[in-house]
Design a protein around this motif. Structure first.
Motif, PDB file in Angstrom:
ATOM      1  N   ASN A  49      14.857 -70.057   0.306  1.00  0.00           N
ATOM      2  CA  ASN A  49      14.165 -70.461  -0.914  1.00  0.00           C
ATOM      3  C   ASN A  49      14.734 -71.807  -1.344  1.00  0.00           C
ATOM      4  OD1 ASN A  49      12.519 -70.425  -3.125  1.00  0.00           O
ATOM      5  ND2 ASN A  49      13.788 -69.016  -4.311  1.00  0.00           N
ATOM      6  N   PRO A  50      14.503 -72.853  -0.533  1.00  0.00           N
ATOM      7  CA  PRO A  50      15.142 -74.133  -0.814  1.00  0.00           C
ATOM      8  C   PRO A  50      14.482 -74.876  -1.972  1.00  0.00           C
ATOM      9  CG  PRO A  50      13.650 -74.382   1.014  1.00  0.00           C
ATOM     10  CD  PRO A  50      13.667 -72.912   0.655  1.00  0.00           C
ATOM     11  N   LYS A  51      15.246 -75.751  -2.544  1.00  0.00           N
ATOM     12  CA  LYS A  51      14.730 -76.653  -3.559  1.00  0.00           C
ATOM     13  C   LYS A  51      14.268 -77.897  -2.821  1.00  0.00           C
ATOM     14  CE  LYS A  51      16.219 -78.967  -7.758  1.00  0.00           C
ATOM     15  NZ  LYS A  51      17.358 -79.156  -8.677  1.00  0.00           N
ATOM     16  N   ILE A  54       8.921 -77.377   1.302  1.00  0.00           N
ATOM     17  CA  ILE A  54       8.848 -76.159   2.103  1.00  0.00           C
ATOM     18  C   ILE A  54       7.488 -76.114   2.795  1.00  0.00           C
ATOM     19  CG2 ILE A  54      10.451 -74.848   0.676  1.00  0.00           C
ATOM     20  CD1 ILE A  54       8.053 -73.426  -0.559  1.00  0.00           C
ATOM     21  N   PHE A  55       7.413 -75.341   3.873  1.00  0.00           N
ATOM     22  CA  PHE A  55       6.161 -75.149   4.602  1.00  0.00           C
ATOM     23  C   PHE A  55       5.716 -73.714   4.382  1.00  0.00           C
ATOM     24  CE2 PHE A  55       8.145 -78.732   6.568  1.00  0.00           C
ATOM     25  CZ  PHE A  55       7.091 -79.592   6.819  1.00  0.00           C
ATOM     26  N   GLU A  56       4.483 -73.555   3.877  1.00  0.00           N
ATOM     27  CA  GLU A  56       3.974 -72.239   3.510  1.00  0.00           C
ATOM     28  C   GLU A  56       2.606 -71.991   4.135  1.00  0.00           C
ATOM     29  OE1 GLU A  56       5.377 -71.791  -1.068  1.00  0.00           O
ATOM     30  OE2 GLU A  56       3.794 -73.250  -0.693  1.00  0.00           O
ATOM     31  N   ARG A  57       2.254 -70.699   4.228  1.00  0.00           N
ATOM     32  CA  ARG A  57       0.892 -70.306   4.608  1.00  0.00           C
ATOM     33  C   ARG A  57       0.134 -70.023   3.316  1.00  0.00           C
ATOM     34  NH1 ARG A  57      -0.481 -67.837   9.794  1.00  0.00           N
ATOM     35  NH2 ARG A  57      -2.019 -66.730   8.577  1.00  0.00           N
ATOM     36  N   ALA A  71       2.556 -78.193   3.189  1.00  0.00           N
ATOM     37  CA  ALA A  71       3.894 -78.671   2.839  1.00  0.00           C
ATOM     38  C   ALA A  71       3.861 -78.901   1.338  1.00  0.00           C
ATOM     39  CB  ALA A  71       4.223 -79.955   3.583  1.00  0.00           C
ATOM     40  N   ARG A  72       4.753 -78.209   0.622  1.00  0.00           N
ATOM     41  CA  ARG A  72       4.757 -78.274  -0.842  1.00  0.00           C
ATOM     42  C   ARG A  72       6.166 -78.551  -1.338  1.00  0.00           C
ATOM     43  NH1 ARG A  72       5.576 -74.652  -5.088  1.00  0.00           N
ATOM     44  NH2 ARG A  72       5.982 -72.971  -3.616  1.00  0.00           N
ATOM     45  N   ASP A  73       6.262 -79.375  -2.361  1.00  0.00           N
ATOM     46  CA  ASP A  73       7.543 -79.670  -2.994  1.00  0.00           C
ATOM     47  C   ASP A  73       7.752 -78.657  -4.114  1.00  0.00           C
ATOM     48  OD1 ASP A  73       9.681 -80.636  -4.503  1.00  0.00           O
ATOM     49  OD2 ASP A  73       9.167 -82.720  -4.114  1.00  0.00           O
ATOM     50  N   THR A  74       8.788 -77.840  -4.012  1.00  0.00           N
ATOM     51  CA  THR A  74       9.013 -76.787  -5.000  1.00  0.00           C
ATOM     52  C   THR A  74       9.495 -77.334  -6.336  1.00  0.00           C
ATOM     53  OG1 THR A  74      11.272 -76.398  -4.245  1.00  0.00           O
ATOM     54  CG2 THR A  74       9.531 -75.062  -3.235  1.00  0.00           C
ATOM     55  N   VAL A  75      10.006 -78.553  -6.359  1.00  0.00           N
ATOM     56  CA  VAL A  75      10.475 -79.149  -7.610  1.00  0.00           C
ATOM     57  C   VAL A  75       9.291 -79.593  -8.462  1.00  0.00           C
ATOM     58  CG1 VAL A  75      11.838 -80.994  -8.639  1.00  0.00           C
ATOM     59  CG2 VAL A  75      12.661 -79.838  -6.586  1.00  0.00           C
ATOM     60  N   SER A  76       8.360 -80.344  -7.855  1.00  0.00           N
ATOM     61  CA  SER A  76       7.213 -80.870  -8.598  1.00  0.00           C
ATOM     62  C   SER A  76       5.974 -79.989  -8.474  1.00  0.00           C
ATOM     63  CB  SER A  76       6.873 -82.272  -8.099  1.00  0.00           C
ATOM     64  OG  SER A  76       6.432 -82.219  -6.756  1.00  0.00           O
ATOM     65  N   ASP A  77       5.993 -79.022  -7.558  1.00  0.00           N
ATOM     66  CA  ASP A  77       4.871 -78.145  -7.247  1.00  0.00           C
ATOM     67  C   ASP A  77       3.688 -78.932  -6.684  1.00  0.00           C
ATOM     68  OD1 ASP A  77       3.993 -75.543  -6.960  1.00  0.00           O
ATOM     69  OD2 ASP A  77       2.929 -75.531  -8.872  1.00  0.00           O
ATOM     70  N   ARG A  78       3.939 -80.074  -6.091  1.00  0.00           N
ATOM     71  CA  ARG A  78       2.887 -80.888  -5.482  1.00  0.00           C
ATOM     72  C   ARG A  78       2.741 -80.552  -4.008  1.00  0.00           C
ATOM     73  NH1 ARG A  78       0.763 -85.620  -7.982  1.00  0.00           N
ATOM     74  NH2 ARG A  78       1.509 -85.609 -10.115  1.00  0.00           N
ATOM     75  N   PHE A  79       1.503 -80.499  -3.567  1.00  0.00           N
ATOM     76  CA  PHE A  79       1.199 -80.304  -2.160  1.00  0.00           C
ATOM     77  C   PHE A  79       1.235 -81.674  -1.493  1.00  0.00           C
ATOM     78  CE2 PHE A  79      -0.079 -76.374  -3.854  1.00  0.00           C
ATOM     79  CZ  PHE A  79      -0.147 -75.466  -2.818  1.00  0.00           C
ATOM     80  N   LEU A  80       2.103 -81.833  -0.504  1.00  0.00           N
ATOM     81  CA  LEU A  80       2.217 -83.113   0.192  1.00  0.00           C
ATOM     82  C   LEU A  80       1.129 -83.256   1.240  1.00  0.00           C
ATOM     83  CD1 LEU A  80       6.079 -83.144   0.606  1.00  0.00           C
ATOM     84  CD2 LEU A  80       4.703 -84.132  -1.223  1.00  0.00           C
TER      85      LEU A  80
END
Length: 113
Positions: A49-51, A54-57, A71-80
């Motif tokens: 559960n990194p900060k 992350i790569f998600e389905r 690919a999503r940034d868990t800090v900003s909740d933005r999808f890259l």
């Protein structure tokens, strides 16, 4: 509200149409019946559960119904970026951040939350 780009429908849709389906790119053991209980636990239950990125389905539940990866940034909740299931992890450093479409909107003053 977030807008998420579905790589199959090729359009952005509301986050309400999607469901998270956990980590992407998890390697299934080749002989799952022969692994130890500890190895099965690690494969089936334990996730990082990194900060950060992350790569998600994800699944487009109220659209095409298909699974895709993001690919999503868990800090900003933005999808890259988002990409079709079965494709390899993108090299986020080497390519431009396409589909960086997730926007967050502040609720209107006095709006119900």
């Amino acid at each position: 509200m977030l807008l998420i780009y579905c790589p199959y429908c090729e359009e952005e849709r509301s986050e309400l149409e999607f469901r998270n389906a956990g980590d992407a790119h998890i390697a299934r053991p080749t002989n799952i019946a022969e692994i130890s209980d500890e190895e099965f636990e690690a494969y089936f239950f334990l996730r990082d559960n990194p900060k950060g990125v992350i790569f998600e389905r994800w699944r487009h539940i109220h659209g095409c119904g298909r699974f895709f990866n993001a690919a999503r940034d868990t800090v900003s909740d933005r999808f890259l970026t988002t990409y079709k299931a079965g494709e390899p992890k993108p090299d986020l450093e080497a390519k431009p951040k396409t589909n960086a479409t997730a926007e967050t909107y502040e609720p209107l003053e006095g709006a119900a939350q």
